[in-house]
Design a protein around this motif. Structure first.
Motif, PDB file in Angstrom:
ATOM      1  N   ILE A  91     -24.328   5.406 -35.804  1.00 38.01           N
ATOM      2  CA  ILE A  91     -24.546   5.709 -37.222  1.00 38.01           C
ATOM      3  C   ILE A  91     -25.003   7.149 -37.417  1.00 38.01           C
ATOM      4  CG2 ILE A  91     -25.817   5.057 -39.306  1.00 38.01           C
ATOM      5  CD1 ILE A  91     -23.831   2.970 -38.331  1.00 38.01           C
ATOM      6  N   GLY A  92     -25.673   7.697 -36.410  1.00 40.79           N
ATOM      7  CA  GLY A  92     -26.231   9.041 -36.556  1.00 40.79           C
ATOM      8  C   GLY A  92     -27.647   9.013 -37.075  1.00 40.79           C
ATOM      9  N   LEU A  93     -28.475   8.113 -36.520  1.00 39.89           N
ATOM     10  CA  LEU A  93     -29.893   8.049 -36.866  1.00 39.89           C
ATOM     11  C   LEU A  93     -30.684   8.726 -35.754  1.00 39.89           C
ATOM     12  CD1 LEU A  93     -30.067   4.303 -38.019  1.00 39.89           C
ATOM     13  CD2 LEU A  93     -29.723   6.322 -39.446  1.00 39.89           C
ATOM     14  N   ARG A 393     -33.876  16.067 -38.235  1.00 40.65           N
ATOM     15  CA  ARG A 393     -33.392  15.257 -39.359  1.00 40.65           C
ATOM     16  C   ARG A 393     -31.876  15.354 -39.479  1.00 40.65           C
ATOM     17  NH1 ARG A 393     -35.901  18.102 -44.066  1.00 40.65           N
ATOM     18  NH2 ARG A 393     -35.092  16.360 -45.289  1.00 40.65           N
ATOM     19  N   ARG A 394     -31.324  14.594 -40.423  1.00 41.26           N
ATOM     20  CA  ARG A 394     -29.875  14.638 -40.647  1.00 41.26           C
ATOM     21  C   ARG A 394     -29.405  16.029 -41.059  1.00 41.26           C
ATOM     22  NH1 ARG A 394     -26.481  10.349 -40.701  1.00 41.26           N
ATOM     23  NH2 ARG A 394     -27.347   8.237 -40.814  1.00 41.26           N
ATOM     24  N   ASN A 395     -30.243  16.764 -41.778  1.00 38.17           N
ATOM     25  CA  ASN A 395     -29.843  18.111 -42.187  1.00 38.17           C
ATOM     26  C   ASN A 395     -30.076  19.136 -41.078  1.00 38.17           C
ATOM     27  OD1 ASN A 395     -32.602  18.464 -42.185  1.00 38.17           O
ATOM     28  ND2 ASN A 395     -32.742  19.209 -44.279  1.00 38.17           N
ATOM     29  N   ARG A 396     -30.472  18.646 -39.893  1.00 33.85           N
ATOM     30  CA  ARG A 396     -30.666  19.444 -38.679  1.00 33.85           C
ATOM     31  C   ARG A 396     -31.840  20.408 -38.781  1.00 33.85           C
ATOM     32  NH1 ARG A 396     -26.391  18.117 -35.496  1.00 33.85           N
ATOM     33  NH2 ARG A 396     -25.733  16.072 -36.233  1.00 33.85           N
ATOM     34  N   GLU A 397     -32.801  20.051 -39.616  1.00 32.86           N
ATOM     35  CA  GLU A 397     -34.085  20.731 -39.609  1.00 32.86           C
ATOM     36  C   GLU A 397     -35.124  19.795 -38.991  1.00 32.86           C
ATOM     37  OE1 GLU A 397     -34.707  22.010 -43.619  1.00 32.86           O
ATOM     38  OE2 GLU A 397     -33.006  23.381 -43.592  1.00 32.86           O
ATOM     39  N   ILE A 398     -36.329  20.268 -38.788  1.00 33.25           N
ATOM     40  CA  ILE A 398     -37.329  19.510 -38.026  1.00 33.25           C
ATOM     41  C   ILE A 398     -38.293  18.797 -38.958  1.00 33.25           C
ATOM     42  CG2 ILE A 398     -39.274  19.762 -36.421  1.00 33.25           C
ATOM     43  CD1 ILE A 398     -37.757  22.049 -35.092  1.00 33.25           C
TER      44      ILE A 398
END
Length: 751
Positions: A91-93, A393-398
């Motif tokens: 799923i990408g979690l 996170r999903r937005n590729r920040e921490i």
């Protein structure tokens, strides 16, 4: 990444986002307990609870999960942890941790009592000694209105609100306060001050207020529906549903205050839906009939919700939740050891358990003309850099988990990682989903000769891909570069200004560019000469063109190029060592820097010119950078060493870049047929790397394609990953063919 650049650090606190997986045989009491525990923490009302049937999560719930981004995932006993890891990959979690839920059901968060003094005035039911109350509807009121002894009733916390005490003497009149004064917001407190995306339905449907009725002994599906429907943007009302059992319905029909409560809860609509997954059709019709006879001001209709979870269009529902938390920005240097935590909009004063919340971290490198936002691969072990429980996170920040001790300290250690360190980490120490562990498959990552050539080439252009593109994307200049790289003239690979001017004028005429007389247009020969002079000056300033002179020896007749530093009044011939005097009116001859030539191609032992794959890789990086100029990080090619043989590279990567938050890896070939040599070894190596790195996209690029080989290589990769849980997108790219002049007229005609 330059070490001396400042960075902006933007931090914003928020509630922890939790996700729960529960077995289908999870008892009613345990599930209700879980719902209540979530109602007691900040943001808990929007923590999804997902059913697991026979160890599987169905496709409808998988679609729902693609819109979630949990900090922590909890799962009940009996659910296989390995299946949870596989589901996260599919799923990408990217949770900080996977936690098995025990009987105590201790979950992370901030108690809602800390928020209550800071909320706008609202109606609160204040429980008083409910242990004295004997009423069969206690569970109904506890779940739907959070009327329970453990509710944090304290005068200081409630002084801003309208409060109705509820105890033994007036417990039976709760619905009166709900109906007359709208005192039903206890259960809404956990949803305040959050920023949770509301999911928009793919098939819009009218959603009235709903009574969700379950069987007394096993209302599992009804409780799951009642809880999760809050995630959807179905109607702008404070309560979407009320849950009750079939037995409780009989009792409620004896409460006259329940009529007014239903009218208030249904809002400006008279219709109320009745939803159940366990009652028979006959039982539902009887329930609707009984309710209609009881509450004549509403209309009741049985509604089929077998399509739950609903199909989702996006997460852009009209009525999004808003947060009062503020972002804070700090500017630090690369070596700065810590950052200050942002202030919460409330105080952590009520701490019956260890309080925890999240801080989202955005790091941007201050560059001209705009800041470069740093984003990170999903399997990066972020604790190497923040030394706290954290994740990507999903937005590729921490996102960082802040506990009470962190909160009191008010600051935390932060090491801003260089992209090389990030890549090295995800190659040799990739993080396992939901765990602090990592797996070692590869031993080391190093630059190669090819990557050093590329890095120095790009450095000539100030690492400015727009500057690079202006020349390798322009056929006129690209052809000059190629000509100076592949030639066998006796005087060497040089060119005079007049040669450039005459060739440019010739091609402009051939391509239909109209050149007019001076005074009629700026597109005239004088301006062309001036514009080309400016461009050559810039190429010279960047040491892309090296100026010098061709000296013909009067003794041996050799024509040899000498750099400016070698030019003196008397020049020693490099051939015969005799002395020559510098000739008057000798024009400047420009030589192409070897760094540029070596990235375009070289001659083999047989003297045949062989294009270098670096130029395809450079064109590919230009393409990727253009797709996301505000968030782009890359490395030149890297060699990767395996643990089995550390003396030589096991494989390499031509492309590794973060592009708009997506991790790209790739293979570049000048001609697409090279993808298929040695039984597709380069493609198989790429697949093996992808299993470890887990990129979002794999790009295969070439400069020349016969029309089939590139597609064959792409299809080969797609077939190999067809059964992967975490499938990267396979992207073909044929490097663009340079065209003449384009839009860069200032490179030719001075303004």
């Amino acid at each position: 990444m330059a070490a001396d650049h400042p960075f902006t650090i933007t931090t914003k606190p928020r509630n922890l986002k939790l996700l729960f997986f529960v077995r289908h045989d999870f008892s009613k009491d345990s599930l209700v307990k879980l719902l209540l525990n979530n109602l007691r923490i900040w943001g808990g009302r929007y923590n999804p609870i997902v059913p697991v049937y026979n160890g599987e999560v169905n496709d409808g719930w998988k679609s729902f999960l693609t819109y979630q981004d949990p900090d922590y995932i909890y799962y009940t006993k009996g659910i296989d942890r390995g299946s949870m890891v596989g589901l996260c990959d599919e799923i990408g979690l990217y949770p900080t941790e996977l936690i098995e839920l025990d009987e105590r059901q201790e979950i992370k968060g901030v108690h809602i009592a800390n928020l209550m003094p800071y909320l706008s005035q609202t109606g609160i039911l204040e429980p008083k000694n409910l242990w004295e109350v004997e009423n069969p509807l206690k569970d109904y009121f506890k779940l739907n209105f959070l009327v329970e002894d453990s509710f944090p009733a304290n005068h200081n916390r409630l002084q801003n609100h309208m409060v109705i005490p509820v105890g033994k003497d007036n417990f039976a009149s709760i619905h009166h306060h709900v109906g007359e004064h709208r005192f039903f917001r206890n259960t809404l407190i956990s949803g305040y001050n959050t920023q949770n995306w509301q999911l928009r339905l793919a098939q819009p449907d009218h959603h009235a207020f709903e009574l969700v009725i379950g069987r007394d002994d096993n209302p599992f599906e009804e409780l799951i529906y009642h809880w999760n429907k809050e995630s959807y943007a179905t109607h702008h009302r404070e309560l979407q549903t009320v849950f009750l059992t079939y037995r409780e319905l009989d009792l409620l029909l004896q409460d006259d205050y329940f009529k007014k409560a239903l009218k208030t809860l249904s809002g400006d609509q008279i219709k109320i839906n009745i939803v159940s997954f366990s009652l028979t059709g006959e039982e539902l019709e009887q329930a609707a009939k009984s309710l209609q006879g009881f509450a004549v001001y509403n209309q009741f209709e049985v509604k089929d919700r077998s399509n739950f979870p609903f199909a989702i269009m996006d997460r852009e529902g009209l009525h999004q939740k808003t947060s009062n938390e503020k972002s804070e920005v700090q500017v630090i240097q690369h070596s700065h050891p810590f950052i200050f935590l942002p202030q919460l909009s409330f105080r952590l004063e009520f701490t019956p358990f260890t309080q925890a919340y999240a801080v989202d971290l955005r790091i941007a490198e201050v560059l001209s003309p705009f800041n470069q936002i740093l984003r990170f691969p999903r399997n990066l072990n972020t604790q190497f850099y923040v030394e706290k429980s954290s994740r990507v996170r999903r937005n590729r920040e921490i996102a960082i988990t802040i506990n009470q001790s962190d909160h009191l300290e008010g600051k935390l250690q932060l090491t801003i990682p260089k992209f090389f360190d990030v890549v090295r980490s995800v190659v040799i120490n990739p993080r396992i989903t939901g765990s602090d562990d990592f797996k070692n498959i590869y031993y080391d990552v190093r630059y190669s000769d090819g990557s050093n050539r590329m890095a120095q080439f790009l450095k000539l252009f100030n690492n400015n891909f727009s500057f690079v593109e202006e020349f390798i994307g322009d056929k006129f200049w690209n052809d000059i570069f190629l000509k100076l790289t592949d030639n066998s003239r006796t005087e060497g690979d040089t060119i005079l200004f007049e040669n450039i001017f005459e060739e440019c004028q010739k091609i402009m005429i051939e391509t239909g560019k109209e050149i007019k007389a001076k005074g009629e247009s700026r597109f005239n020969l004088e301006n062309l000469r001036k514009g080309l002079t400016d461009t050559i000056q810039e190429l010279t300033d960047h040491k892309i063109f090296l100026p010098g002179f061709i000296i013909k020896c009067r003794h041996c007749a050799s024509k040899i190029w000498y750099s400016l530093s070698e030019i003196q009044h008397a020049i020693t011939c490099k051939g015969c060592s005799n002395i020559n005097h510098f000739a008057a009116e000798n024009p400047i001859a420009y030589k192409l820097n070897h760094l540029v030539k070596n990235n375009i191609g070289m001659k083999n032992d047989e003297g045949k010119f062989m294009p270098d794959g670096n130029m395809t890789a450079i064109r590919t990086l230009v393409h990727l950078r253009n797709s996301s100029p505000g968030s782009f990080q890359y490395l030149p090619q890297i060699d990767i060493y395996g643990c089995d043989d550390q003396s030589k590279p096991k494989t390499d990567l031509d492309i590794i870049a973060m592009v708009g938050g997506k991790l790209f890896i790739g293979e570049c070939k000048h001609t697409s047929s090279k993808f298929h040599v040695e039984r597709k070894k380069s493609l198989d190596n790429l697949l093996e790397l992808a299993l470890t790195i887990q990129p979002d996209k794999i790009i295969l690029s070439c400069s020349k394609d016969n029309g089939t080989d590139l597609n064959k290589a792409v299809n080969y990769l797609r077939s190999k990953i067809s059964d992967w849980k975490c499938k990267p997108e396979i992207v073909p790219y044929r490097a663009w063919t340079p065209d003449y002049f384009g839009t860069n007229e200032y490179r030719y005609f001075r303004f």
